[in-house]
Design a protein around this motif. Structure first.
Motif, PDB file in Angstrom:
ATOM      1  N   ASP A 154      12.313  18.740   5.326  1.00  0.00           N
ATOM      2  CA  ASP A 154      13.210  19.758   6.041  1.00  0.00           C
ATOM      3  C   ASP A 154      12.933  19.589   7.352  1.00  0.00           C
ATOM      4  OD1 ASP A 154      14.988  21.764   6.707  1.00  0.00           O
ATOM      5  OD2 ASP A 154      13.878  23.210   5.606  1.00  0.00           O
ATOM      6  N   LEU A 155      13.628  18.600   8.283  1.00  0.00           N
ATOM      7  CA  LEU A 155      13.346  18.299   9.696  1.00  0.00           C
ATOM      8  C   LEU A 155      14.904  18.460  10.230  1.00  0.00           C
ATOM      9  CD1 LEU A 155      11.342  15.297   9.446  1.00  0.00           C
ATOM     10  CD2 LEU A 155      10.648  17.480  10.079  1.00  0.00           C
ATOM     11  N   GLU A 156      14.946  19.624  11.165  1.00  0.00           N
ATOM     12  CA  GLU A 156      16.138  19.884  11.794  1.00  0.00           C
ATOM     13  C   GLU A 156      17.033  18.609  12.511  1.00  0.00           C
ATOM     14  OE1 GLU A 156      16.073  23.014  14.079  1.00  0.00           O
ATOM     15  OE2 GLU A 156      15.860  24.603  12.411  1.00  0.00           O
ATOM     16  N   SER A 157      15.915  17.755  13.027  1.00  0.00           N
ATOM     17  CA  SER A 157      16.346  16.760  13.881  1.00  0.00           C
ATOM     18  C   SER A 157      16.830  15.426  13.235  1.00  0.00           C
ATOM     19  CB  SER A 157      15.179  16.238  14.832  1.00  0.00           C
ATOM     20  OG  SER A 157      13.965  15.878  14.050  1.00  0.00           O
ATOM     21  N   LEU A 158      16.555  15.394  11.635  1.00  0.00           N
ATOM     22  CA  LEU A 158      16.695  14.034  11.118  1.00  0.00           C
ATOM     23  C   LEU A 158      18.398  13.872  10.788  1.00  0.00           C
ATOM     24  CD1 LEU A 158      14.931  12.011   9.509  1.00  0.00           C
ATOM     25  CD2 LEU A 158      15.321  13.371   7.322  1.00  0.00           C
ATOM     26  N   GLY A 203       0.941  -1.345  -0.185  1.00  0.00           N
ATOM     27  CA  GLY A 203      -0.066   0.214  -0.104  1.00  0.00           C
ATOM     28  C   GLY A 203       0.822   1.275   0.060  1.00  0.00           C
ATOM     29  N   GLU A 204       0.111   2.280   0.065  1.00  0.00           N
ATOM     30  CA  GLU A 204       0.791   3.530   0.075  1.00  0.00           C
ATOM     31  C   GLU A 204       1.544   3.984   1.523  1.00  0.00           C
ATOM     32  OE1 GLU A 204      -1.839   6.548  -1.412  1.00  0.00           O
ATOM     33  OE2 GLU A 204      -1.624   5.962  -3.536  1.00  0.00           O
ATOM     34  N   PHE A 205       2.220   5.025   1.215  1.00  0.00           N
ATOM     35  CA  PHE A 205       2.879   5.388   2.627  1.00  0.00           C
ATOM     36  C   PHE A 205       1.734   5.582   3.640  1.00  0.00           C
ATOM     37  CE2 PHE A 205       4.598   8.185   5.999  1.00  0.00           C
ATOM     38  CZ  PHE A 205       5.924   7.812   5.801  1.00  0.00           C
ATOM     39  N   PRO A 206       1.923   5.087   4.958  1.00  0.00           N
ATOM     40  CA  PRO A 206       0.674   5.012   6.056  1.00  0.00           C
ATOM     41  C   PRO A 206       0.512   6.280   6.431  1.00  0.00           C
ATOM     42  CG  PRO A 206       2.425   3.024   6.302  1.00  0.00           C
ATOM     43  CD  PRO A 206       3.254   4.071   5.211  1.00  0.00           C
ATOM     44  N   ALA A 207      -0.575   6.664   5.797  1.00  0.00           N
ATOM     45  CA  ALA A 207      -0.955   7.970   6.176  1.00  0.00           C
ATOM     46  C   ALA A 207      -1.344   8.256   7.758  1.00  0.00           C
ATOM     47  CB  ALA A 207      -2.281   8.585   5.492  1.00  0.00           C
ATOM     48  N   THR A 208      -1.768   7.058   8.198  1.00  0.00           N
ATOM     49  CA  THR A 208      -2.162   7.070   9.654  1.00  0.00           C
ATOM     50  C   THR A 208      -0.960   7.409  10.658  1.00  0.00           C
ATOM     51  OG1 THR A 208      -3.159   5.579  11.352  1.00  0.00           O
ATOM     52  CG2 THR A 208      -1.810   4.506   9.988  1.00  0.00           C
ATOM     53  N   LEU A 209       0.272   6.958  10.091  1.00  0.00           N
ATOM     54  CA  LEU A 209       1.604   7.473  11.017  1.00  0.00           C
ATOM     55  C   LEU A 209       1.639   8.770  10.905  1.00  0.00           C
ATOM     56  CD1 LEU A 209       3.801   4.425   9.786  1.00  0.00           C
ATOM     57  CD2 LEU A 209       2.097   4.189  11.724  1.00  0.00           C
ATOM     58  N   GLY A 226       3.665   4.025  -4.186  1.00  0.00           N
ATOM     59  CA  GLY A 226       3.142   5.537  -4.277  1.00  0.00           C
ATOM     60  C   GLY A 226       4.223   6.493  -3.845  1.00  0.00           C
ATOM     61  N   GLU A 227       3.811   7.553  -3.632  1.00  0.00           N
ATOM     62  CA  GLU A 227       4.548   8.853  -3.323  1.00  0.00           C
ATOM     63  C   GLU A 227       4.890   8.828  -1.818  1.00  0.00           C
ATOM     64  OE1 GLU A 227       3.032  12.264  -5.164  1.00  0.00           O
ATOM     65  OE2 GLU A 227       3.482  11.697  -7.346  1.00  0.00           O
ATOM     66  N   ILE A 228       6.181   9.515  -1.354  1.00  0.00           N
ATOM     67  CA  ILE A 228       6.543   9.785  -0.055  1.00  0.00           C
ATOM     68  C   ILE A 228       5.841  11.286   0.123  1.00  0.00           C
ATOM     69  CG2 ILE A 228       8.353  10.155   1.599  1.00  0.00           C
ATOM     70  CD1 ILE A 228      10.015   8.567  -0.307  1.00  0.00           C
ATOM     71  N   PRO A 229       4.789  11.426   1.027  1.00  0.00           N
ATOM     72  CA  PRO A 229       4.071  12.375   1.279  1.00  0.00           C
ATOM     73  C   PRO A 229       4.921  13.608   1.952  1.00  0.00           C
ATOM     74  CG  PRO A 229       3.663  10.938   3.010  1.00  0.00           C
ATOM     75  CD  PRO A 229       4.471  10.236   2.031  1.00  0.00           C
ATOM     76  N   VAL A 230       4.572  14.984   1.515  1.00  0.00           N
ATOM     77  CA  VAL A 230       5.404  16.177   1.905  1.00  0.00           C
ATOM     78  C   VAL A 230       5.307  16.099   3.580  1.00  0.00           C
ATOM     79  CG1 VAL A 230       3.725  17.608   1.341  1.00  0.00           C
ATOM     80  CG2 VAL A 230       6.229  18.338   1.754  1.00  0.00           C
ATOM     81  N   LYS A 231       3.851  15.579   3.914  1.00  0.00           N
ATOM     82  CA  LYS A 231       3.289  15.943   5.212  1.00  0.00           C
ATOM     83  C   LYS A 231       4.383  14.897   6.233  1.00  0.00           C
ATOM     84  CE  LYS A 231      -0.839  15.874   6.339  1.00  0.00           C
ATOM     85  NZ  LYS A 231      -0.860  17.445   6.960  1.00  0.00           N
TER      86      LYS A 231
END
Length: 648
Positions: free
Chosen positions: A183-187, A129-135, A153-158
């Motif tokens: 763009d996550l400073e913690s990544l 399935g697609e990237f789990p939106a629930t996460l 599917g695509e990796i969501p920008v969210k």
């Protein structure tokens, strides 16, 4: 308020809290029982409902035993879809590890209830399935590992909503489309390798190494090669007057060229007629039988190779000898095999291995043995023994061939290669390290394969080394043991054991044959090789006359145990305890006294029962207690300059 009123209020609050705790645990108990009862699973996880949930294997409660905060079921043989209203109801859950199972389907929508979730490990399953939106609603996530699944599917920008995310691992899936600007400073750790992504790597992700993006053939931009989508313009048409008639010189050149071409054509026709006449005369003669000449290499297809390193086959004895199959699942015979094109895979202590591609497309491995000293009868007896060995962790012997000049063995072809190549090959900036989880799984698979040889097959391997541990790209069986039971074909130790330096047990310097205990020693060296990243020879240790076990002992005796471990493992935090435990098992295996070494089945048990002590936050505690079987210590974790990676 009077003292009595305060007392009653306190009692009431205590009773209400107890009722809430009891109610929560009751619901969580029912949810976990429903989960485990609806999926195939390892018998070790058949939880007893009559026992408190906080004592169940893989379940960790908070300090007050009021709720479940960790659920760890790695490699629990879970298969199928996660039922709804089970794990998603554990609202206090902070760490969930379901890695290395066979779970399928999509992530249940009720995972959005896991608002306290910090660490989620779902790698090495068959989720789709697609990237789990629930996460994306579990905004407190710190570590998210969805690698080695079938997500698409695509990796969501969210993903940018997960502000606390330090590790995002999505490699080896089927994600497509363009990479969003994450763009996550913690990544700290990011990986999308081996997907179907395209476009340009966003500037916000260009700080990560090339290995984080490799395997996406349509992805470009720093740190990958630059994007070059410009198309060279077609040459502009010449504007001007039309060309005039051909000059006399041009006409003369064309005439001469045409004459030369005609002469060449006539010469070719004459040669073809002459060859046809010669062939007709030869066809009238009685032809002699053609003997199989051996494998054709990639450069010599259609010719017979007489090179010493090519398999020359049965030669004149082919009429009396044949390829003996144990189960002929392939459908080819000796003549087909000898006509196959071949590629040298490697030259080992017992012979040369070839990748043979038959004309119908089948690929097998053929091992050409050298210096065999036993008789044909003795050879056949040993082959019959080896042909009965069938286990998921050993490479099955499919067929053999014996003649006076040639002894051949036929095995399945495993394209993933050997542990030696994976562990030591191409150590550089572009290398993807072999992580701790895979090293452990490969070691355990190898141990199980050798234990099977010893217990069920009554076979001494006799030649255990990293190049004889072959890899299978499969979530259930990561490694298989090859080249077992061949030492008896060479008259004692004159061949394999005398040549494989570094893995050889010390008693084999005087003994005439390998034993189960010498196999255990060799496996112990293999474990040390996995732990240190060093090949067990003098060159890799940098000290003349010292072997790997003695080098490890000397370092452990004088310094922190961490100095022993492979530098590639230093990037993974919270695995120190497991590394020390495996080091203790390895040192027991390489004891200089054979009787002090454990049996292989005991080694398997110790590896399966390795203690995974964990803190309330899901981090493994570092063990520096010498009373646990060794006098080795690990340095404080704050001395490790490695990414903040949580290990499931």
């Amino acid at each position: 308020m009077s003292p009595f009123t305060i007392f009653l209020t306190t009692i009431l609050l205590i009773l209400l809290h107890h009722h809430r705790v009891t109610s929560d645990l009751t619901q969580e108990t029912q949810a976990l029982q429903t989960f485990i009862n609806n999926l195939p699973h390892d018998s070790r996880y058949s939880w007893n409902p009559s026992q408190p949930i906080c004592t169940w294997r893989g379940v960790t409660c908070d300090p007050t035993n009021s709720s479940v905060v960790q659920l760890r079921l790695p490699g629990a043989k879970l298969a199928g879809k996660i039922p709804n209203n089970t794990i998603g109801t554990l609202t206090h859950l902070r760490t969930l590890s379901l890695r290395s199972n066979a779970l399928t389907g999509t992530i249940p929508p009720d995972f959005s209830n896991l608002v306290n979730l910090k660490n989620l490990f779902l790698q090495h399953n068959n989720f789709s399935g697609e990237f789990p939106a629930t996460l994306l609603k579990t905004v407190g996530l710190i570590h998210l590992d969805l690698s080695v699944n079938n997500f698409s599917g695509e990796i969501p920008v969210k993903v940018n909503d997960l502000k606390n995310l330090t590790n995002l691992l999505l490699q080896n899936n089927k994600f497509s489309g363009e990479l969003p600007s994450i763009d996550l400073e913690s990544l700290v750790n990011f990986n999308v390798a081996n997907n179907n992504l395209n476009g340009t790597v966003p500037m916000t992700l260009s700080k990560f190494p090339v290995t984080s993006f490799s395997g996406n053939i349509n992805l470009c931009g720093n740190p990958l090669p630059s994007c070059n989508n410009t198309v060279a313009p077609s040459p502009a048409p010449v504007v001007g007057k039309k060309s005039s008639k051909l000059s006399p010189a041009a006409i003369t050149a064309i005439a001469v060229g045409s004459a030369l071409i005609l002469a060449i054509i006539l010469l070719i026709v004459l040669l073809c007629c002459r060859n046809k006449t010669k062939t007709g005369q030869q066809s009238k003669q009685v032809s002699k039988p053609v003997q199989p000449g051996g494998y054709r290499t990639g450069a010599d297809v259609g010719t017979t190779s007489s090179s010493k390193d090519d398999v020359t086959g049965a030669s004149a004895e082919s009429g009396r000898n044949k390829l003996v199959f144990f189960e002929n699942i392939y459908g080819f015979d000796l003549e087909d095999l000898l006509r196959a094109s071949a590629e040298v895979l490697g030259k080992g202590s017992v012979g040369t291995s070839y990748k043979a591609v038959l004309e119908e497309g089948t690929t097998v491995v053929v091992k050409r043995l050298k210096d065999v000293t036993v008789t044909k009868k003795e050879f056949e007896v040993q082959m019959e023994v080896l042909g009965k060995v069938k286990n998921e962790n050993v490479v099955e012997l499919r067929a053999y061939y014996y003649s006076k000049d040639e002894k051949l063995l036929v095995y399945d072809y495993l394209p993933a290669g050997s542990l030696s190549a994976l562990l030591h090959g191409s150590r550089g900036s572009g290398r993807t390290p072999l992580d701790w989880e895979h090293r452990m799984r490969i070691a355990l698979c190898a141990a199980k394969g050798i234990a099977y040889l010893h217990v069920a097959g009554k076979v001494v391997h006799g030649n255990i080394k990293a190049s004889n541990i072959l890899l299978k790209q499969d979530t259930n069986r990561d490694a298989l043991v090859s080249d077992f039971g061949l030492n008896t074909l060479f008259g004692g130790l004159t061949s394999p054991n005398n040549r494989v330096t570094g893995y050889r047990a010390p008693e084999l310097l005087e003994a005439r044959k390998a034993t189960f205990k010498s196999d255990v020693y060799s496996f112990g060296v293999l474990l040390l090789e996995l732990l240190t990243g060093k090949a067990p020879n003098q060159a890799s240790l940098g000290e003349e006359g010292i072997d790997l076990p003695r080098w490890v002992q000397s370092v452990v005796r004088e310094e922190w145990t961490a100095e022993v471990f492979d530098v590639e493992l230093m990037r993974y935090q919270n695995i120190e305890e497991e590394m020390v435990q495996l080091l203790q098992i390895a040192m027991a295996c390489v004891s200089t006294v054979p009787d002090q070494r454990p049996a292989m089945q005991e080694v398997v048990r110790m590896m399966e029962d390795m203690n995974r002590a964990e803190t309330d936050d899901g981090l493994r505690q570092s063990s520096d207690d010498p009373s646990k079987g060794s006098d080795v210590h690990t340095p404080p974790t704050e001395t490790r300059n490695s990414p903040a990676t949580v290990t499931p």
